[in-house]
Design a protein around this motif. Structure first.
Motif, PDB file in Angstrom:
ATOM      1  N   MET A 212     -17.472 -16.083  -5.657  1.00  0.00           N
ATOM      2  CA  MET A 212     -18.488 -16.968  -6.208  1.00  0.00           C
ATOM      3  C   MET A 212     -19.668 -16.166  -6.706  1.00  0.00           C
ATOM      4  SD  MET A 212     -17.300 -20.051  -5.810  1.00  0.00           S
ATOM      5  CE  MET A 212     -18.794 -20.955  -6.217  1.00  0.00           C
ATOM      6  N   SER A 213     -20.214 -16.601  -7.825  1.00  0.00           N
ATOM      7  CA  SER A 213     -21.387 -15.931  -8.387  1.00  0.00           C
ATOM      8  C   SER A 213     -22.437 -16.929  -8.817  1.00  0.00           C
ATOM      9  CB  SER A 213     -20.997 -15.094  -9.610  1.00  0.00           C
ATOM     10  OG  SER A 213     -20.584 -13.806  -9.245  1.00  0.00           O
ATOM     11  N   TRP A 214     -23.629 -16.418  -8.917  1.00  0.00           N
ATOM     12  CA  TRP A 214     -24.725 -17.109  -9.586  1.00  0.00           C
ATOM     13  C   TRP A 214     -25.075 -16.318 -10.843  1.00  0.00           C
ATOM     14  CZ3 TRP A 214     -26.644 -21.791  -8.259  1.00  0.00           C
ATOM     15  CH2 TRP A 214     -26.380 -22.274  -6.974  1.00  0.00           C
ATOM     16  N   PHE A 215     -25.252 -17.054 -11.927  1.00  0.00           N
ATOM     17  CA  PHE A 215     -25.745 -16.512 -13.183  1.00  0.00           C
ATOM     18  C   PHE A 215     -27.012 -17.282 -13.550  1.00  0.00           C
ATOM     19  CE2 PHE A 215     -22.369 -13.771 -14.963  1.00  0.00           C
ATOM     20  CZ  PHE A 215     -21.359 -14.002 -14.054  1.00  0.00           C
ATOM     21  N   ARG A 216     -27.787 -16.742 -14.469  1.00  0.00           N
ATOM     22  CA  ARG A 216     -28.961 -17.472 -14.946  1.00  0.00           C
ATOM     23  C   ARG A 216     -29.150 -17.229 -16.438  1.00  0.00           C
ATOM     24  NH1 ARG A 216     -33.764 -13.967 -11.918  1.00  0.00           N
ATOM     25  NH2 ARG A 216     -33.614 -12.097 -13.228  1.00  0.00           N
TER      26      ARG A 216
ATOM     27  N   GLU B 262     -29.635 -14.251 -23.296  1.00  0.00           N
ATOM     28  CA  GLU B 262     -28.238 -14.409 -22.921  1.00  0.00           C
ATOM     29  C   GLU B 262     -28.130 -14.675 -21.421  1.00  0.00           C
ATOM     30  OE1 GLU B 262     -26.142 -11.532 -26.281  1.00  0.00           O
ATOM     31  OE2 GLU B 262     -25.891 -11.097 -24.156  1.00  0.00           O
ATOM     32  N   ARG B 263     -27.028 -15.301 -21.057  1.00  0.00           N
ATOM     33  CA  ARG B 263     -26.761 -15.532 -19.637  1.00  0.00           C
ATOM     34  C   ARG B 263     -26.596 -14.185 -18.939  1.00  0.00           C
ATOM     35  NH1 ARG B 263     -22.174 -19.716 -18.621  1.00  0.00           N
ATOM     36  NH2 ARG B 263     -20.902 -18.116 -19.617  1.00  0.00           N
ATOM     37  N   GLU B 264     -27.155 -14.081 -17.745  1.00  0.00           N
ATOM     38  CA  GLU B 264     -27.066 -12.816 -17.017  1.00  0.00           C
ATOM     39  C   GLU B 264     -26.611 -13.055 -15.578  1.00  0.00           C
ATOM     40  OE1 GLU B 264     -30.720 -10.686 -16.505  1.00  0.00           O
ATOM     41  OE2 GLU B 264     -31.799 -12.423 -15.738  1.00  0.00           O
ATOM     42  N   PHE B 265     -25.925 -12.067 -15.071  1.00  0.00           N
ATOM     43  CA  PHE B 265     -25.429 -12.081 -13.699  1.00  0.00           C
ATOM     44  C   PHE B 265     -26.582 -11.942 -12.720  1.00  0.00           C
ATOM     45  CE2 PHE B 265     -22.815 -11.161 -10.114  1.00  0.00           C
ATOM     46  CZ  PHE B 265     -23.374 -10.068  -9.460  1.00  0.00           C
TER      47      PHE B 265
ATOM     48  N   VAL C   5     -11.083 -15.975  -9.356  1.00  0.00           N
ATOM     49  CA  VAL C   5     -10.351 -14.930  -8.633  1.00  0.00           C
ATOM     50  C   VAL C   5     -10.702 -13.636  -9.356  1.00  0.00           C
ATOM     51  CG1 VAL C   5      -8.112 -14.096  -7.873  1.00  0.00           C
ATOM     52  CG2 VAL C   5      -8.539 -16.560  -8.051  1.00  0.00           C
ATOM     53  N   VAL C   6     -11.784 -13.057  -8.966  1.00  0.00           N
ATOM     54  CA  VAL C   6     -12.389 -11.952  -9.710  1.00  0.00           C
ATOM     55  C   VAL C   6     -11.654 -10.657  -9.410  1.00  0.00           C
ATOM     56  CG1 VAL C   6     -14.507 -10.649 -10.106  1.00  0.00           C
ATOM     57  CG2 VAL C   6     -14.607 -13.127  -9.693  1.00  0.00           C
ATOM     58  N   ARG C   7     -11.077 -10.082 -10.454  1.00  0.00           N
ATOM     59  CA  ARG C   7     -10.370  -8.808 -10.293  1.00  0.00           C
ATOM     60  C   ARG C   7     -11.056  -7.676 -11.039  1.00  0.00           C
ATOM     61  NH1 ARG C   7      -6.185 -12.670 -10.758  1.00  0.00           N
ATOM     62  NH2 ARG C   7      -4.862 -12.746  -8.910  1.00  0.00           N
ATOM     63  N   GLY C   8     -11.958  -8.026 -11.920  1.00  0.00           N
ATOM     64  CA  GLY C   8     -12.653  -7.021 -12.709  1.00  0.00           C
ATOM     65  C   GLY C   8     -14.114  -6.952 -12.335  1.00  0.00           C
ATOM     66  N   ALA C   9     -14.943  -6.824 -13.354  1.00  0.00           N
ATOM     67  CA  ALA C   9     -16.382  -6.685 -13.130  1.00  0.00           C
ATOM     68  C   ALA C   9     -16.994  -8.015 -12.700  1.00  0.00           C
ATOM     69  CB  ALA C   9     -17.056  -6.194 -14.397  1.00  0.00           C
ATOM     70  N   VAL C  10     -17.643  -8.004 -11.548  1.00  0.00           N
ATOM     71  CA  VAL C  10     -18.179  -9.269 -11.012  1.00  0.00           C
ATOM     72  C   VAL C  10     -19.291  -9.816 -11.890  1.00  0.00           C
ATOM     73  CG1 VAL C  10     -17.580  -8.610  -8.663  1.00  0.00           C
ATOM     74  CG2 VAL C  10     -19.882  -8.140  -9.507  1.00  0.00           C
ATOM     75  N   TYR C  11     -19.906  -8.940 -12.709  1.00  0.00           N
ATOM     76  CA  TYR C  11     -21.026  -9.375 -13.534  1.00  0.00           C
ATOM     77  C   TYR C  11     -20.565  -9.956 -14.877  1.00  0.00           C
ATOM     78  CZ  TYR C  11     -19.997  -4.703 -15.300  1.00  0.00           C
ATOM     79  OH  TYR C  11     -19.361  -3.600 -15.780  1.00  0.00           O
ATOM     80  N   SER C  12     -19.256  -9.924 -15.130  1.00  0.00           N
ATOM     81  CA  SER C  12     -18.734 -10.419 -16.402  1.00  0.00           C
ATOM     82  C   SER C  12     -18.392 -11.889 -16.292  1.00  0.00           C
ATOM     83  CB  SER C  12     -17.490  -9.642 -16.808  1.00  0.00           C
ATOM     84  OG  SER C  12     -16.891 -10.241 -17.946  1.00  0.00           O
ATOM     85  N   ASP C  13     -18.987 -12.721 -17.124  1.00  0.00           N
ATOM     86  CA  ASP C  13     -18.697 -14.152 -17.016  1.00  0.00           C
ATOM     87  C   ASP C  13     -17.261 -14.481 -17.414  1.00  0.00           C
ATOM     88  OD1 ASP C  13     -20.756 -15.062 -19.911  1.00  0.00           O
ATOM     89  OD2 ASP C  13     -18.997 -13.762 -19.719  1.00  0.00           O
ATOM     90  N   HIS C  14     -16.555 -13.553 -18.044  1.00  0.00           N
ATOM     91  CA  HIS C  14     -15.146 -13.784 -18.395  1.00  0.00           C
ATOM     92  C   HIS C  14     -14.254 -13.839 -17.163  1.00  0.00           C
ATOM     93  CE1 HIS C  14     -16.091 -13.373 -22.596  1.00  0.00           C
ATOM     94  NE2 HIS C  14     -16.635 -12.190 -22.389  1.00  0.00           N
ATOM     95  N   GLU C  15     -14.740 -13.358 -16.011  1.00  0.00           N
ATOM     96  CA  GLU C  15     -13.928 -13.326 -14.789  1.00  0.00           C
ATOM     97  C   GLU C  15     -13.878 -14.686 -14.093  1.00  0.00           C
ATOM     98  OE1 GLU C  15     -12.155 -10.887 -13.358  1.00  0.00           O
ATOM     99  OE2 GLU C  15     -12.558  -9.489 -15.012  1.00  0.00           O
ATOM    100  N   TYR C  16     -14.662 -15.643 -14.559  1.00  0.00           N
ATOM    101  CA  TYR C  16     -14.819 -16.898 -13.831  1.00  0.00           C
ATOM    102  C   TYR C  16     -14.157 -18.050 -14.581  1.00  0.00           C
ATOM    103  CZ  TYR C  16     -17.931 -13.963 -11.262  1.00  0.00           C
ATOM    104  OH  TYR C  16     -18.421 -12.922 -10.513  1.00  0.00           O
ATOM    105  N   ASP C  17     -13.436 -18.862 -13.826  1.00  0.00           N
ATOM    106  CA  ASP C  17     -12.700 -19.983 -14.410  1.00  0.00           C
ATOM    107  C   ASP C  17     -13.455 -21.301 -14.326  1.00  0.00           C
ATOM    108  OD1 ASP C  17     -10.062 -18.369 -12.769  1.00  0.00           O
ATOM    109  OD2 ASP C  17     -10.289 -18.442 -14.957  1.00  0.00           O
ATOM    110  N   TYR C  18     -14.353 -21.398 -13.364  1.00  0.00           N
ATOM    111  CA  TYR C  18     -15.019 -22.671 -13.117  1.00  0.00           C
ATOM    112  C   TYR C  18     -16.529 -22.454 -13.079  1.00  0.00           C
ATOM    113  CZ  TYR C  18     -10.277 -23.612 -11.585  1.00  0.00           C
ATOM    114  OH  TYR C  18      -8.915 -23.723 -11.526  1.00  0.00           O
TER     115      TYR C  18
END
Length: 123
Positions: free
Chosen positions: A33-37, A43-46, A99-112
């Motif tokens: 789980m992540s928070w972005f802002r 741009e959206r940031e981790f 299910v983050v397998r790459g960079a946790v800061y990349s919004d492409h890693e998140y499905d929801y």
């Protein structure tokens, strides 16, 4: 998986807020789980990430030492405790699951993604 963020508001610089993100409709415990802002015009940031079991956390340099991410899998909820808030923390904060397998800061890693909650810090 449906995510619902809450807890935003208006606070003075130096103050604190705790954001919550409640999950429904899926196996919350499976996901990192992540928070972005996202601030206006930017741009959206981790902001912060926590692994599925809470064993590891990662933070953006800009919030390290001030923000703490945590989760309660029994309540299907992830939290972001924000202390020593600064005007530059003003943004819409969103939670994300994946299910983050790459960079946790990349919004492409998140499905929801949950809808955002507004945080405004006045000087």
């Amino acid at each position: 998986v449906q995510l619902q963020a809450s807890g935003g508001g208006l606070v003075q610089a130096g103050g604190s807020l705790r954001l919550s993100c409640a999950s429904a409709g899926g196996a919350f415990w499976r996901y990192g789980m992540s928070w972005f802002r996202q601030a206006p015009g930017r741009e959206r940031e981790f902001v912060a990430f926590i692994t599925w079991n809470g064993g590891s956390t990662y933070y953006a340099d800009s919030v390290k030492g001030r923000f703490t991410i945590s989760r309660d899998n029994a309540k299907n909820t992830v939290y972001l405790q924000m202390n020593s808030l600064k005007p530059e923390d003003t943004a819409v904060y969103s939670c994300a699951a994946g299910v983050v397998r790459g960079a946790v800061y990349s919004d492409h890693e998140y499905d929801y993604w949950g809808q955002g909650t507004q945080v405004t810090v006045s000087s």
